[in-house]
Design an enzyme around this catalytic site. Sequence first.
Site, PDB file in Angstrom:
ATOM      1  N   SER A  37       0.792  -1.227   0.000  1.00 22.58           N
ATOM      2  CA  SER A  37       0.000   0.000   0.000  1.00 22.58           C
ATOM      3  C   SER A  37       0.830   1.285   0.000  1.00 22.58           C
ATOM      4  O   SER A  37       0.697   2.122  -0.898  1.00 22.58           O
ATOM      5  CB  SER A  37      -0.938  -0.046   1.206  1.00 22.58           C
ATOM      6  N   TYR A  84       5.499 -15.396  -0.970  1.00 27.99           N
ATOM      7  CA  TYR A  84       5.614 -14.447   0.139  1.00 27.99           C
ATOM      8  C   TYR A  84       4.864 -15.022   1.330  1.00 27.99           C
ATOM      9  O   TYR A  84       3.797 -15.614   1.173  1.00 27.99           O
ATOM     10  CB  TYR A  84       5.010 -13.077  -0.245  1.00 27.99           C
ATOM     11  N   ASP A 171       8.335  -2.314  10.763  1.00 23.21           N
ATOM     12  CA  ASP A 171       7.951  -3.584  11.376  1.00 23.21           C
ATOM     13  C   ASP A 171       8.601  -3.947  12.704  1.00 23.21           C
ATOM     14  O   ASP A 171       7.934  -4.237  13.671  1.00 23.21           O
ATOM     15  CB  ASP A 171       8.214  -4.723  10.382  1.00 23.21           C
ATOM     16  N   TRP A 362      14.393  -2.177  10.744  1.00 27.60           N
ATOM     17  CA  TRP A 362      13.910  -0.900  11.291  1.00 27.60           C
ATOM     18  C   TRP A 362      14.529  -0.599  12.661  1.00 27.60           C
ATOM     19  O   TRP A 362      14.000   0.212  13.413  1.00 27.60           O
ATOM     20  CB  TRP A 362      12.379  -0.901  11.361  1.00 27.60           C
ATOM     21  N   GLU A 405      17.058  -1.738  -0.194  1.00 30.39           N
ATOM     22  CA  GLU A 405      15.931  -1.490   0.714  1.00 30.39           C
ATOM     23  C   GLU A 405      16.303  -0.496   1.811  1.00 30.39           C
ATOM     24  O   GLU A 405      15.564   0.421   2.117  1.00 30.39           O
ATOM     25  CB  GLU A 405      15.490  -2.827   1.340  1.00 30.39           C
TER      26      GLU A 405
END
Length: 451
Positions: A37, A84, A171, A362, A405
């Site tokens: 999203s 996934y 996350d 993170w 990433e």
Amino acid sequence: MTMADVDLAAAARQVLDANWMGHATRPSPRLYPHQWSWDSAFMAMGQATHDPARAQQELRSLFAAQWSNGLVPHIVFSEGQGRYFPGPDFWQSPRCPYAPRRPLTSGIVQPPVHAISAWRVFRQLPDADEGRAFLAELLPRLAAWHAYLYRERADEHGLVEIWHPWESGMDNSPLWDEALARIEPAPGEVPPYERIDLDYADVTHRPTDREYDRYVYLVALMREAAYLPDRIRPRLPFAVQDVLFNALLVRADRDLAHIAREVGADPRPFEEWADWTATGIDARLWDEARGLYLDFDVRAGRAIDVRSGGGFAPLLAGVPDEVRARRLVETLDRFAVAHDGEGLLVPSLDLDDPRFEPARYWRGPVWPVVQWVVQAGLEEYGFRSRAARVRAGLTGLVDRSGFWEHYDPTSGRANGGEQFAWTAAIVLDVLQAGSGDRPAGEPTIPDGSGT
Ligand code: 2M8
């Protein structure tokens, strides 16, 4: 743009093209082979710089999967794409009467950046009539999305809560450590599962199995409740008011008001939402001692004392007054890491935090999305040269190491998923912002210019 920027933009477009699935852009070919999203909202912003038709399609395809209660799912699964976990068989979205039968989706949300994206895409469209038609088509869907958040997730201060660490987009941030530590599933309460992420990413860069057990447990609870908000809200052990999520919502409310004005609709409900949440953030989440906004653990009833890069996000939404904004920028000056000459990197966690890990997802790395949020917030208040330094920090990393990433703030090393489209899209957007093409409003602190 300099020649180096032109080359970087061309390389970024190639990454977006390589990840285009025909209807939307996957973040990365192996690690994330579906539509996410908030990644997708940024993909649209990046694509708008050179392919406005694709930018519109990106947002249209995401909203085609919107649930009838307004929820925009955090993953839209693309048939025939890669593996996934958790996949559609695990989520079982059709259990919810509001979910579409097709496409299959997850049952949780991600930060509401979509109105920000739609407004930015519109402003890049060469044909204003086509642009207004696009906005008119999206407005009811965006309004239903924000209405879902205010109806199902808000408290009396206009602060919305997230029900899963994945909903934050950050996350395994230490922000969630305490709340997750309180969850001790009994044997058999975590359904059996197999991690696929570890086939494609370094185990030392990813969340731990202990964290995954709790992620899976929370999904299983929501699945058993058929993803019905009124059944989830009273019983879920995890509920947090996250600064980044709420600040992005305020900014998105304001952009939704711009969209409404543009198509001749009433902007007032969206401005009222924005004012409500902005007041809530400033009254409830500001921490004077830290000089930073902190998340609030709703179940524990207290602030989460973790200094994350997301704590600066209220700048982007115009939340703090001038005094607080300057204080926040002083905090940022201690928090950010100088890189490669002029560049500034904003780590996902304060380097002084004992839990800081430079390469673990993170829990410390630099994320392009955080760089984007901080540079936009600095622009908003007229701190133009710092904003440019944050943009230079990101483009410097990518220039040197490619589109990955996340990046280690202590060495600049690239980690995580390869050929990363989310990173490419954000780079395209910040190159545009830095070129002076960005239509900017009046800065909130006019004399912040050049600082
Ligand atoms: C990461 O999250 C997914 C779960 O949604 C994962 O780890 O499997 C996060 O960085 C998130 O913010 C991002 O949207 C997603 C896809 O890039 O990956």
